[in-house]
Design a protein around this motif. Structure first.
Motif, PDB file in Angstrom:
ATOM      1  N   ALA A 316      13.257  14.543  24.184  1.00 16.96           N
ATOM      2  CA  ALA A 316      12.420  15.727  24.420  1.00 16.96           C
ATOM      3  C   ALA A 316      12.999  16.960  23.722  1.00 16.96           C
ATOM      4  N   GLY A 317      14.080  16.771  22.944  1.00 15.74           N
ATOM      5  CA  GLY A 317      14.586  17.887  22.137  1.00 15.74           C
ATOM      6  C   GLY A 317      15.818  18.588  22.664  1.00 15.74           C
ATOM      7  N   ALA A 318      16.558  17.968  23.599  1.00 14.97           N
ATOM      8  CA  ALA A 318      17.774  18.616  24.125  1.00 14.97           C
ATOM      9  C   ALA A 318      18.762  18.886  22.984  1.00 14.97           C
ATOM     10  N   ASN A 319      19.578  19.928  23.166  1.00 12.94           N
ATOM     11  CA  ASN A 319      20.503  20.347  22.120  1.00 12.94           C
ATOM     12  C   ASN A 319      21.967  20.113  22.458  1.00 12.94           C
ATOM     13  N   MET A 320      22.229  19.738  23.702  1.00  9.87           N
ATOM     14  CA  MET A 320      23.620  19.531  24.112  1.00  9.87           C
ATOM     15  C   MET A 320      23.606  18.576  25.306  1.00  9.87           C
ATOM     16  N   ILE A 321      24.617  17.708  25.347  1.00  7.21           N
ATOM     17  CA  ILE A 321      24.732  16.770  26.466  1.00  7.21           C
ATOM     18  C   ILE A 321      26.113  16.964  27.080  1.00  7.21           C
ATOM     19  N   LEU A 322      26.126  17.220  28.374  1.00  9.13           N
ATOM     20  CA  LEU A 322      27.382  17.345  29.117  1.00  9.13           C
ATOM     21  C   LEU A 322      27.471  16.098  29.972  1.00  9.13           C
ATOM     22  N   VAL A 323      28.494  15.275  29.740  1.00  2.91           N
ATOM     23  CA  VAL A 323      28.500  13.988  30.440  1.00  2.91           C
ATOM     24  C   VAL A 323      29.922  13.591  30.850  1.00  2.91           C
ATOM     25  N   ASP A 324      30.031  13.050  32.075  1.00  5.76           N
ATOM     26  CA  ASP A 324      31.344  12.666  32.605  1.00  5.76           C
ATOM     27  C   ASP A 324      31.780  11.297  32.071  1.00  5.76           C
ATOM     28  N   PHE A 325      32.994  11.267  31.525  1.00  3.25           N
ATOM     29  CA  PHE A 325      33.655  10.010  31.153  1.00  3.25           C
ATOM     30  C   PHE A 325      35.018  10.031  31.833  1.00  3.25           C
ATOM     31  N   HIS A 326      35.623   8.871  32.011  1.00  4.54           N
ATOM     32  CA  HIS A 326      36.992   8.848  32.539  1.00  4.54           C
ATOM     33  C   HIS A 326      37.691   7.562  32.098  1.00  4.54           C
ATOM     34  N   ALA A 339      31.254   8.335  36.483  1.00  4.73           N
ATOM     35  CA  ALA A 339      31.869   8.453  35.153  1.00  4.73           C
ATOM     36  C   ALA A 339      31.578   7.229  34.291  1.00  4.73           C
ATOM     37  N   LEU A 340      31.329   7.474  33.013  1.00  3.23           N
ATOM     38  CA  LEU A 340      31.209   6.379  32.057  1.00  3.23           C
ATOM     39  C   LEU A 340      32.618   6.003  31.595  1.00  3.23           C
ATOM     40  N   LEU A 341      32.751   4.765  31.085  1.00  8.41           N
ATOM     41  CA  LEU A 341      34.068   4.266  30.664  1.00  8.41           C
ATOM     42  C   LEU A 341      34.294   4.556  29.183  1.00  8.41           C
ATOM     43  N   LEU A 342      35.548   4.644  28.792  1.00 12.64           N
ATOM     44  CA  LEU A 342      35.818   4.912  27.378  1.00 12.64           C
ATOM     45  C   LEU A 342      35.253   3.799  26.496  1.00 12.64           C
ATOM     46  N   SER A 343      35.235   2.573  27.023  1.00 15.03           N
ATOM     47  CA  SER A 343      34.673   1.461  26.235  1.00 15.03           C
ATOM     48  C   SER A 343      33.163   1.642  26.042  1.00 15.03           C
ATOM     49  N   GLU A 344      32.549   2.498  26.869  1.00 16.97           N
ATOM     50  CA  GLU A 344      31.104   2.732  26.735  1.00 16.97           C
ATOM     51  C   GLU A 344      30.787   3.892  25.787  1.00 16.97           C
ATOM     52  N   LEU A 345      31.843   4.605  25.341  1.00 13.49           N
ATOM     53  CA  LEU A 345      31.596   5.793  24.511  1.00 13.49           C
ATOM     54  C   LEU A 345      30.859   5.469  23.204  1.00 13.49           C
ATOM     55  N   PRO A 346      31.296   4.432  22.450  1.00 13.12           N
ATOM     56  CA  PRO A 346      30.564   4.142  21.199  1.00 13.12           C
ATOM     57  C   PRO A 346      29.105   3.755  21.466  1.00 13.12           C
ATOM     58  N   LEU A 347      28.868   3.059  22.584  1.00 15.43           N
ATOM     59  CA  LEU A 347      27.491   2.662  22.906  1.00 15.43           C
ATOM     60  C   LEU A 347      26.657   3.904  23.243  1.00 15.43           C
ATOM     61  N   PHE A 348      27.290   4.798  23.995  1.00 19.90           N
ATOM     62  CA  PHE A 348      26.597   6.032  24.380  1.00 19.90           C
ATOM     63  C   PHE A 348      26.248   6.851  23.135  1.00 19.90           C
ATOM     64  N   VAL A 349      27.213   6.964  22.217  1.00 16.09           N
ATOM     65  CA  VAL A 349      26.995   7.721  20.972  1.00 16.09           C
ATOM     66  C   VAL A 349      25.831   7.102  20.188  1.00 16.09           C
ATOM     67  N   ALA A 350      25.804   5.762  20.124  1.00 18.23           N
ATOM     68  CA  ALA A 350      24.729   5.081  19.380  1.00 18.23           C
ATOM     69  C   ALA A 350      23.385   5.280  20.072  1.00 18.23           C
ATOM     70  N   ASP A 351      23.392   5.260  21.398  1.00 15.52           N
ATOM     71  CA  ASP A 351      22.152   5.449  22.164  1.00 15.52           C
ATOM     72  C   ASP A 351      21.604   6.865  21.944  1.00 15.52           C
ATOM     73  N   VAL A 352      22.504   7.851  21.967  1.00 14.72           N
ATOM     74  CA  VAL A 352      22.097   9.250  21.748  1.00 14.72           C
ATOM     75  C   VAL A 352      21.516   9.406  20.338  1.00 14.72           C
ATOM     76  N   ALA A 353      22.164   8.764  19.363  1.00 16.52           N
ATOM     77  CA  ALA A 353      21.668   8.865  17.979  1.00 16.52           C
ATOM     78  C   ALA A 353      20.267   8.271  17.882  1.00 16.52           C
ATOM     79  N   ALA A 354      20.032   7.154  18.598  1.00 13.70           N
ATOM     80  CA  ALA A 354      18.698   6.513  18.571  1.00 13.70           C
ATOM     81  C   ALA A 354      17.663   7.438  19.213  1.00 13.70           C
ATOM     82  N   ALA A 355      18.041   8.078  20.310  1.00 10.11           N
ATOM     83  CA  ALA A 355      17.104   8.981  21.001  1.00 10.11           C
ATOM     84  C   ALA A 355      16.820  10.217  20.142  1.00 10.11           C
ATOM     85  N   ARG A 356      17.858  10.704  19.453  1.00  8.67           N
ATOM     86  CA  ARG A 356      17.660  11.873  18.578  1.00  8.67           C
ATOM     87  C   ARG A 356      16.711  11.519  17.425  1.00  8.67           C
TER      88      ARG A 356
END
Ligand code: PEP
Ligand code: MN
Length: 371
Positions: A316-326, A339-356
């Motif tokens: 929907a056009g968000a410009n910043m994501i604030l998200v808890d990892f640990h 909290a999301l896991l560090l092992s999930e960070l690359p997946l999260f980054v890829a998911d955000v790129a797909a949504a963008r």
């Protein structure tokens, strides 16, 4: 009404004094000057407050140094989007642009606990090409007996470790104006290895004295969260408090509303308001899926609710994501279960790129439809 002055306006010049003199003679009108800092140049804007309906645009345009005149509606005078408003919808900080057409991921610790966890977090961010994070040092907690954050004691190592991993901006909540001084001191002591975006949490959205204090300083940009139990208009006015004091570098954060209607999520996710805030104001819009959804529940498709909510906001056009990892949520002192896991960070980054990508594609579809 806003008078935007020509680019190289010198406030010590005779012309500037002449302009102020002429404005002073307008009956029932007060003039307030704002300096809008950019990376390369600063622009002077003069806000005229009072009965501005009597003023003609042409007469105002004819005043010395005036380049453009914007007639503003009553609401959100500084941060709002007004008719024929060509003012910027972005600001620069630490070499990064924060605007209504950019996207930054601030993944990090809800609360700083140990230097080891800060280090593991920052190392993972760097490995994933990220330059921003969140690190909570001052934690507003429901119970006075809960961990309140390490406060000043952790700032130096947080800044040093962030700098070591090329993290340029840390979103950090402040709950009192003295925290801003502590952050400034810690940055000075460590040689400013990173930058800070001050965060006003949802519990303080209408703490007007805090807003005024944080708005008076212009060194740090501010992320202000929507109040969890007030209207959007009330929260946008809270953001306007910051700007009316002089700090225009403001990001507006959606983080869900407190109502049982959102069950089983922690809050009722309000990311449908992303385009609304972008339409009403010139602020970049942040989403906080962690404090909205508040759990690691997973959908039947194997994707966490929290990640789905992120994608909805980004699409929907968000410009910043604030998200808890640990690095080790079981040992987190605050909000481990979401909290999301560090092992999930690359997946999260890829998911955000797909949504963008989906968002950009959607804007192209509608641009074509309108041709
Ligand atoms: C946070 O981001 O750490 C936080 C406490 O969020 P909120 O103010 O939205 O509850
Ligand atoms: Mn939290």
């Amino acid at each position: 009404m806003i008078l935007i002055l020509s680019e190289n306006t010198d406030i010590n010049s005779q012309e500037y004094a002449q302009l102020l003199g002429q404005l002073r003679q307008l009956p029932g009108i007060q003039a307030r000057a704002h300096r809008v800092e950019g990376d390369l140049r600063a622009v002077m804007e003069i806000y005229l407050i009072g009965d501005t309906k009597q003023l003609s645009l042409d007469e105002m345009r004819a005043l010395p140094l005036v380049e453009r005149v914007v007639r503003v509606s009553e609401e959100y005078r500084v941060l709002g989007r007004h008719k024929d408003d060509g003012r910027a919808t972005w600001f620069d900080y630490q070499g990064l642009r924060f605007g209504q057409d950019t996207l930054h991921l601030f993944a990090g610790l809800c609360a700083v606990d140990t230097p080891e966890h800060v280090e593991q977090m920052c190392r993972a961010l760097h490995a994933n090409g990220l330059q921003c994070t969140r690190m909570g040092a001052y934690k507003p907690r429901t119970s006075p007996y809960s961990f309140q954050g390490h406060g000043r004691a952790c700032l130096n190592y947080v800044f040093e470790i962030a700098g070591k991993y090329d993290i340029r901006v840390i979103a950090m909540e402040v709950t009192h104006e003295t925290h801003v001084d502590e952050i400034r001191t810690a940055l000075r002591e460590t040689g400013s290895p990173t930058g800070v975006m001050l965060q006003i949490g949802t519990r303080n959205t209408q703490n007007f004295e805090l807003l005024k204090a944080v708005g008076r300083q212009k060194e740090f940009p501010v992320l202000i969260k929507r109040g969890f139990g007030i209207t959007l208009d009330e929260s946008l006015n809270a953001a306007e408090y910051l700007a009316s004091e002089g700090n225009h570098r403001v990001v507006f954060g959606l983080r869900g509303m407190k109502t049982n209607m959102g069950d089983p999520h922690r809050n009722f996710v309000d990311f449908a308001h992303v385009p609304v805030v972008r339409r009403l104001t010139r602020m970049p819009v942040c989403i906080d899926p962690s404090h909205s959804v508040g759990s690691r529940s997973v959908g039947p498709d194997g994707i966490l609710d929290l990640v789905h909510a992120t994608a909805q906001g980004v699409a929907a056009g968000a410009n910043m994501i604030l998200v808890d990892f640990h690095p080790n949520p079981a040992r987190a002192l605050v909000d481990g279960p979401q909290a999301l896991l560090l092992s999930e960070l690359p997946l999260f980054v890829a998911d955000v790129a797909a949504a963008r990508e989906a968002y950009l594609k959607r804007t192209r579809i509608w641009a074509k439809g309108g041709e």
